[in-house]
Scaffold this motif. Structure first.
Motif, PDB file in Angstrom:
ATOM      1  N   UNK A 267      -4.990  27.189 -48.365  1.00 43.37           N
ATOM      2  CA  UNK A 267      -5.655  28.484 -48.166  1.00 43.37           C
ATOM      3  C   UNK A 267      -5.243  29.156 -46.859  1.00 43.37           C
ATOM      4  N   UNK A 268      -3.962  29.060 -46.503  1.00 41.78           N
ATOM      5  CA  UNK A 268      -3.528  29.558 -45.204  1.00 41.78           C
ATOM      6  C   UNK A 268      -3.821  31.055 -45.034  1.00 41.78           C
ATOM      7  N   UNK A 269      -3.575  31.839 -46.053  1.00 41.23           N
ATOM      8  CA  UNK A 269      -3.825  33.276 -45.968  1.00 41.23           C
ATOM      9  C   UNK A 269      -5.286  33.582 -45.715  1.00 41.23           C
ATOM     10  N   UNK A 270      -6.164  32.963 -46.474  1.00 44.95           N
ATOM     11  CA  UNK A 270      -7.598  33.169 -46.282  1.00 44.95           C
ATOM     12  C   UNK A 270      -8.056  32.609 -44.939  1.00 44.95           C
ATOM     13  N   UNK A 271      -7.457  31.494 -44.532  1.00 43.15           N
ATOM     14  CA  UNK A 271      -7.809  30.886 -43.250  1.00 43.15           C
ATOM     15  C   UNK A 271      -7.505  31.848 -42.101  1.00 43.15           C
ATOM     16  N   UNK A 272      -6.340  32.489 -42.149  1.00 42.86           N
ATOM     17  CA  UNK A 272      -6.002  33.463 -41.112  1.00 42.86           C
ATOM     18  C   UNK A 272      -6.954  34.657 -41.156  1.00 42.86           C
ATOM     19  N   UNK A 273      -7.360  35.045 -42.343  1.00 42.22           N
ATOM     20  CA  UNK A 273      -8.302  36.161 -42.483  1.00 42.22           C
ATOM     21  C   UNK A 273      -9.633  35.810 -41.827  1.00 42.22           C
ATOM     22  N   UNK A 274     -10.101  34.580 -42.026  1.00 38.50           N
ATOM     23  CA  UNK A 274     -11.349  34.141 -41.416  1.00 38.50           C
ATOM     24  C   UNK A 274     -11.221  34.084 -39.893  1.00 38.50           C
TER      25      UNK A 274
END
Length: 347
Positions: A267-274
């Motif tokens: 979930x790297x993309x979502x992790x960066x978003x968070x």
């Protein structure tokens, strides 16, 4: 005992994929539990889910680079975003256990305190480990230094310290008369490390060890100890509830924790978003009213009330006679000193 309670927070679930890969599981964020994580939930996690529709799963941990190594090397990474201490950040980055961040998505490094900037992490909070005591147990005046913490005749009763060498070796040297500014120069020598362990041995029979950040206020409240080391923000809730728990700021050690992403996260993309959401000044300013930890984005302080700012570890009066954790020392020595501490504690 380590806490591994996962808390699923209800939210709208949105199915998102990157390329041909769908996320195998929900985004998981890992912090330090207790009233601190409750504050993060109010300031960050719930608003993030409401704003994005992304579901978050929470977990908590008690720290340690060994835990991160095991998660990644085991091949089944169940965590995505983790709040890590300074040497965990450095070692994890050096060893490839955590990923490099996309700083463009965070608005650039110049917007943050210099000590909050790292290729593999962005500062989450500025916090201090302090001496705290139950004022009701000392009506004629409580301890004012780490030397007093060691003085069981003048201030009788059990004490508590975090289980491990970090912070305790520094506190022991200050209790033995080393000036705060000279602590790490002393620890850099074999004689200095031995001196710290010898000083800890003097107090060993009077100590209770804690591991989770929520434990020190509980130990004070139950009367099991009369004083303890503690993360400063952990005292907010009991003090608001009327407990006479007092902080001794001189001799405290301040540090910055960072948000990191574990290698192998799906979930790297979502992790960066968070992480970007939690790092934005308009969101960071919402944390200190819930718990007294300092912010890392330079613009976040502009939205914090003066009476809240004065209780943060970053306040000038609170930084006086405090020292910064020496990340380089602990990055170089944490594994060796953990082994030595564990052998000493088992004796």
């Amino acid at each position: 005992m380590r806490h591994r309670t996962a808390i699923a927070i209800a939210a709208t679930i949105v199915s998102v994929g990157i390329g041909s890969h769908a996320f195998a599981r929900d985004l998981t964020v890992v912090s330090w539990g207790g009233n601190y994580q409750e504050a993060q939930r109010k300031a960050y996690f719930e608003p993030f889910m409401k704003a994005t529709g992304i579901k978050l799963i929470e977990d908590s941990w008690d720290g340690g680079i060994g835990t991160l190594r095991a998660k990644v090397q085991g091949g089944d990474v169940a965590w995505d975003v983790v709040q890590a201490e300074a040497e965990e950040l450095q070692l994890g980055c050096d060893e490839g256990v955590i990923l490099q961040l996309d700083w463009e998505k965070l608005g650039g490094k110049d917007n943050f305190l210099p000590t909050a900037v790292h290729d593999c992490g962005v500062g989450a909070i500025l916090w201090s480990t302090v001496l705290a005591y139950d004022g009701s147990k000392f009506p004629n005046g409580g301890p004012t230094s780490w030397a007093d913490f060691w003085d069981v005749d003048k201030f009788p009763g059990k004490r508590a310290l975090r289980k491990g060498p970090k912070y305790n070796l520094e506190f022991a040297l200050m209790a033995d008369g080393v000036a705060p500014a000279d602590v790490y120069a002393t620890l850099a020598t074999a004689d200095g490390v031995q001196r710290a362990f010898d000083k800890l041995s003097e107090l060993k029979d009077h100590l209770i060890w804690w591991e989770a950040g929520a434990q020190p206020p509980q130990l004070l409240a139950s009367g099991e100890v009369v004083m303890t080391s503690v993360y400063n923000g952990r005292l907010d809730t009991p003090r608001k509830e009327g407990k006479d728990f007092r902080i001794v700021w001189p001799g405290s050690i301040y540090a910055i924790d960072s948000w990191v992403i574990l290698k192998g996260s799906p979930n790297v993309g979502k992790a960066m978003e968070l992480i970007a959401f939690m790092s934005a000044p308009e969101n960071q300013k919402n944390l200190p009213p819930y718990i007294s930890y300092g912010v890392t984005h330079k613009d976040a302080v502009n939205g914090i009330a003066p009476d809240v700012l004065s209780n943060l570890p970053s306040a000038p009066d609170n930084l006086k006679d405090a020292i910064a954790i020496d990340t380089g020392f602990w990055t170089d020595n944490i594994d060796e000193l953990n082994k030595r501490f564990n052998a000493w504690a088992a004796q």
